[in-house]
Scaffold this motif. Structure first.
Motif, PDB file in Angstrom:
ATOM      1  N   UNK A 182      46.687 -10.491  17.370  1.00  0.00           N
ATOM      2  CA  UNK A 182      45.373 -11.095  17.622  1.00  0.00           C
ATOM      3  C   UNK A 182      44.453 -10.110  18.334  1.00  0.00           C
ATOM      4  N   UNK A 183      45.004  -9.327  19.252  1.00  0.00           N
ATOM      5  CA  UNK A 183      44.203  -8.314  19.953  1.00  0.00           C
ATOM      6  C   UNK A 183      43.710  -7.238  18.986  1.00  0.00           C
ATOM      7  N   UNK A 184      44.577  -6.824  18.057  1.00  0.00           N
ATOM      8  CA  UNK A 184      44.160  -5.852  17.047  1.00  0.00           C
ATOM      9  C   UNK A 184      43.012  -6.407  16.217  1.00  0.00           C
ATOM     10  N   UNK A 185      43.126  -7.678  15.812  1.00  0.00           N
ATOM     11  CA  UNK A 185      42.061  -8.291  15.018  1.00  0.00           C
ATOM     12  C   UNK A 185      40.770  -8.433  15.796  1.00  0.00           C
ATOM     13  N   UNK A 186      40.869  -8.828  17.061  1.00  0.00           N
ATOM     14  CA  UNK A 186      39.666  -9.035  17.866  1.00  0.00           C
ATOM     15  C   UNK A 186      38.939  -7.723  18.130  1.00  0.00           C
ATOM     16  N   UNK A 187      39.678  -6.674  18.490  1.00  0.00           N
ATOM     17  CA  UNK A 187      39.024  -5.379  18.733  1.00  0.00           C
ATOM     18  C   UNK A 187      38.410  -4.828  17.453  1.00  0.00           C
ATOM     19  N   UNK A 188      39.068  -5.096  16.326  1.00  0.00           N
ATOM     20  CA  UNK A 188      38.522  -4.659  15.039  1.00  0.00           C
ATOM     21  C   UNK A 188      37.165  -5.294  14.788  1.00  0.00           C
ATOM     22  N   UNK A 189      36.963  -6.508  15.286  1.00  0.00           N
ATOM     23  CA  UNK A 189      35.709  -7.228  15.083  1.00  0.00           C
ATOM     24  C   UNK A 189      34.674  -6.936  16.169  1.00  0.00           C
ATOM     25  N   UNK A 190      35.020  -6.055  17.098  1.00  0.00           N
ATOM     26  CA  UNK A 190      34.062  -5.626  18.127  1.00  0.00           C
ATOM     27  C   UNK A 190      33.723  -4.147  17.955  1.00  0.00           C
ATOM     28  N   UNK A 191      34.760  -3.303  18.011  1.00  0.00           N
ATOM     29  CA  UNK A 191      34.553  -1.861  17.899  1.00  0.00           C
ATOM     30  C   UNK A 191      35.898  -1.249  17.525  1.00  0.00           C
ATOM     31  N   UNK A 192      36.035  -0.806  16.291  1.00  0.00           N
ATOM     32  CA  UNK A 192      37.370  -0.538  15.767  1.00  0.00           C
ATOM     33  C   UNK A 192      38.024   0.731  16.290  1.00  0.00           C
ATOM     34  N   UNK A 193      37.304   1.578  17.031  1.00  0.00           N
ATOM     35  CA  UNK A 193      38.005   2.705  17.645  1.00  0.00           C
ATOM     36  C   UNK A 193      38.982   2.225  18.721  1.00  0.00           C
ATOM     37  N   UNK A 194      38.696   1.052  19.335  1.00  0.00           N
ATOM     38  CA  UNK A 194      39.627   0.475  20.300  1.00  0.00           C
ATOM     39  C   UNK A 194      40.859  -0.069  19.574  1.00  0.00           C
ATOM     40  N   UNK A 195      40.692  -0.532  18.343  1.00  0.00           N
ATOM     41  CA  UNK A 195      41.841  -0.955  17.540  1.00  0.00           C
ATOM     42  C   UNK A 195      42.805   0.211  17.346  1.00  0.00           C
ATOM     43  N   UNK A 196      42.260   1.389  17.120  1.00  0.00           N
ATOM     44  CA  UNK A 196      43.108   2.581  16.984  1.00  0.00           C
ATOM     45  C   UNK A 196      43.856   2.859  18.283  1.00  0.00           C
ATOM     46  N   UNK A 197      43.213   2.626  19.428  1.00  0.00           N
ATOM     47  CA  UNK A 197      43.899   2.808  20.708  1.00  0.00           C
ATOM     48  C   UNK A 197      45.072   1.839  20.840  1.00  0.00           C
ATOM     49  N   UNK A 198      44.877   0.605  20.358  1.00  0.00           N
ATOM     50  CA  UNK A 198      45.902  -0.415  20.510  1.00  0.00           C
ATOM     51  C   UNK A 198      47.094  -0.214  19.572  1.00  0.00           C
ATOM     52  N   UNK A 199      46.983   0.724  18.650  1.00  0.00           N
ATOM     53  CA  UNK A 199      48.110   0.954  17.744  1.00  0.00           C
ATOM     54  C   UNK A 199      49.363   1.384  18.499  1.00  0.00           C
ATOM     55  N   UNK A 200      49.203   2.186  19.538  1.00  0.00           N
ATOM     56  CA  UNK A 200      50.377   2.641  20.287  1.00  0.00           C
ATOM     57  C   UNK A 200      51.064   1.493  21.022  1.00  0.00           C
ATOM     58  N   UNK A 201      50.352   0.649  21.794  1.00  0.00           N
ATOM     59  CA  UNK A 201      51.018  -0.517  22.368  1.00  0.00           C
ATOM     60  C   UNK A 201      51.647  -1.407  21.299  1.00  0.00           C
ATOM     61  N   UNK A 202      51.000  -1.531  20.140  1.00  0.00           N
ATOM     62  CA  UNK A 202      51.545  -2.369  19.072  1.00  0.00           C
ATOM     63  C   UNK A 202      52.883  -1.822  18.576  1.00  0.00           C
ATOM     64  N   UNK A 203      52.957  -0.518  18.403  1.00  0.00           N
ATOM     65  CA  UNK A 203      54.205   0.100  17.944  1.00  0.00           C
ATOM     66  C   UNK A 203      55.311  -0.115  18.970  1.00  0.00           C
ATOM     67  N   UNK A 204      54.982   0.059  20.242  1.00  0.00           N
ATOM     68  CA  UNK A 204      55.995  -0.106  21.297  1.00  0.00           C
ATOM     69  C   UNK A 204      56.467  -1.558  21.377  1.00  0.00           C
TER      70      UNK A 204
END
Length: 484
Positions: A182-204
């Motif tokens: 949900x955080x990945x989706x929400x950041x994607x709908x605000x500013x998607x460079x933050x979605x790229x930042x969240x990829x690392x926490x998502x992988x972990x």
């Protein structure tokens, strides 16, 4: 031996902490946010742009067709709700940000509890986070980075939750991919460079869930489903109103085009940091605290990897200093490391009381010393010039406004609307964007035009049927009003 936590007493404490954090958010934002009563309306930049986009959407205009920007629709929805609360100033957005900031403070508290298991110390660590989230000289306006901070704290909380060494309930292991998705989706709908930042926490989180005996497939579909729950309502809406292809063009194609036109390169970060003493202090403080965390916390390697990833992503994009706000959450772990030492409970309580009032006051004192901060009672010349323009603009009901090769906040007090899709100019705007602005002016489809006096088109405005109103301030916009 696995530590045991008293979850019932922890939940009881949280019911007390949450309203305290809500009051604390109000106090801090009352001081530091330009959207509050203590600050001037005229001194808004990006936030004025977001507000006008939200206002236009709430007024029946179609996103990415009638107005556009390089941001996502969730950000405009937040500002649109703020507009509905208070249409002619930023007070509605102020209340939205107070509610919004309560949540990241709350998740900071929950993260601190994972390591400290002490409500007083955890509350103190959370209060101290305001220093970094609103660090003077780095943070000023409430922007996309502020609203994305919630999703960063949620994602990193689940990283800590699944790797903290405690016996993690199965429901928490299953919930983590949903929440991070949900955080990945929400950041994607605000500013998607933050979605790229969240990829690392998502992988972990995926790796940690696998270690808790969840299959890769189970965790992946939960994460994808969490993202879909956030994304699908916006996709369906844009498909129904016929602006989905415009969304793709503006949010991806044109955003990439404007970035290519930008003069910023990652190698410029060194010069930006070296010449900005407050930014240097901020980065040094966060880095030192992360070093302390590395020496004392159990899951330090995962935190360091995420911190390094965030730094790489920020430096790759950080033309403006406020991009560095994204790393503020990592200061929490160094504060936690410091609070792991034994302190008398009464001393911790006393410091919490002092910090609750003292931190907002200290941030306000620092901001008051900065000459460019516009409070409600300073910068008399600029305020008078702004009010003069507003008085003229109020003669037209809901005027159409255009900012030529710039942006501004003059439309806010008069409930103005965008005159065209590119009613304000992005950094690195393409020739097509600029030409649409010029053609809108030439067709006299705009009631008020604002521009700097150095632009060549100033010489043509009289012949195009616009009256000029010069500013009394150096390098402040010239206003043009369409003749009847």
């Amino acid at each position: 031996m696995i530590p045991v936590r008293d979850h019932n007493s922890q939940h009881q404490r949280e019911y007390i902490v949450l309203p305290l954090l809500a009051v604390f958010s109000f106090l801090v934002l009352l001081i530091v946010s330009p959207d509050s009563w203590l600050h001037a309306i005229w001194d808004h930049h990006d936030s004025a742009w977001f507000f006008t986009c939200g206002k236009a959407w709430m007024s029946g205009m179609t996103p990415y067709v009638d107005f556009a920007d390089s941001k996502g629709p969730l950000l405009w929805l937040i500002y649109g709700l703020g507009y509905l609360i208070s249409p002619r100033d930023f007070i509605g957005v102020f209340w939205m940000s107070c509610i919004w900031y309560t949540a990241p403070f709350y998740y900071c508290y929950k993260m601190a509890m994972l390591y400290l298991n002490d409500s007083g110390k955890s509350l103190l660590a959370t209060l101290c986070m305001a220093i970094f989230m609103f660090f003077p000289g780095v943070h000023y306006e409430v922007r996309a980075e502020d609203f994305n901070l919630l999703f960063t704290t949620i994602a990193i909380y689940y990283v800590c939750r699944l790797t903290s060494g405690y016996d993690v309930p199965l429901r928490a292991v299953r919930r983590a991919p949903w929440a991070v998705g949900a955080c990945l989706g929400a950041t994607f709908l605000i500013k998607y460079n933050v979605t790229l930042m969240l990829l690392m926490p998502a992988i972990i989180v995926l790796v940690a869930a696998h270690r808790h005996r969840q299959s890769w497939w189970q965790s992946l579909w939960r994460m994808a489903a969490g993202a879909a729950l956030v994304l699908l309502p916006f996709v369906v809406y844009m498909g129904c109103v016929g602006c989905l292809d415009d969304f793709v063009r503006e949010y991806f194609v044109n955003t990439v085009a404007t970035l290519r036109n930008s003069t910023y390169r990652p190698t410029h970060a060194y010069g930006i940091i070296r010449h900005n003493i407050m930014l240097l202090q901020y980065i040094t403080a966060v880095s030192v605290l992360m070093l302390l965390a590395f020496g004392r916390l159990e899951n330090r390697w995962k935190l360091v990897v995420i911190f390094a990833w965030y730094c790489i992503m920020v430096i790759n994009n950080a033309r403006w200093v406020y991009y560095y706000e994204s790393i503020s959450v990592f200061a929490l772990f160094g504060i936690i490391a410091l609070l792991q030492f034994n302190f008398p409970k009464r001393l911790v309580t006393t410091i919490c009381v002092v910090a609750f009032v003292g931190i907002p006051a200290a941030l306000g004192a620092k901001l008051y010393c900065l000459p460019d901060v516009a409070w409600f009672n300073n910068h008399d010349v600029q305020r008078a010039d702004f009010n003069r323009c507003i008085k003229l603009m109020s003669e037209v009901e809901r005027p159409r406004v255009l900012y030529y090769l710039m942006n501004g906040s003059y439309d806010i007090p008069v409930d103005g609307l965008p005159a065209c899709r590119y009613w304000a100019s992005q950094n690195g705007s393409t020739p097509l964007m600029d030409s649409i602005q010029v053609s809108t002016i030439e067709r006299r489809e705009v009631d008020f035009v604002f521009m700097l006096p150095r632009f060549e088109i100033n010489a043509r405005m009289d012949s195009l049927g616009y009256d000029r109103y010069d500013s009394h301030c150096d390098e402040i916009m010239v206003m043009y009003k369409k003749r009847n």
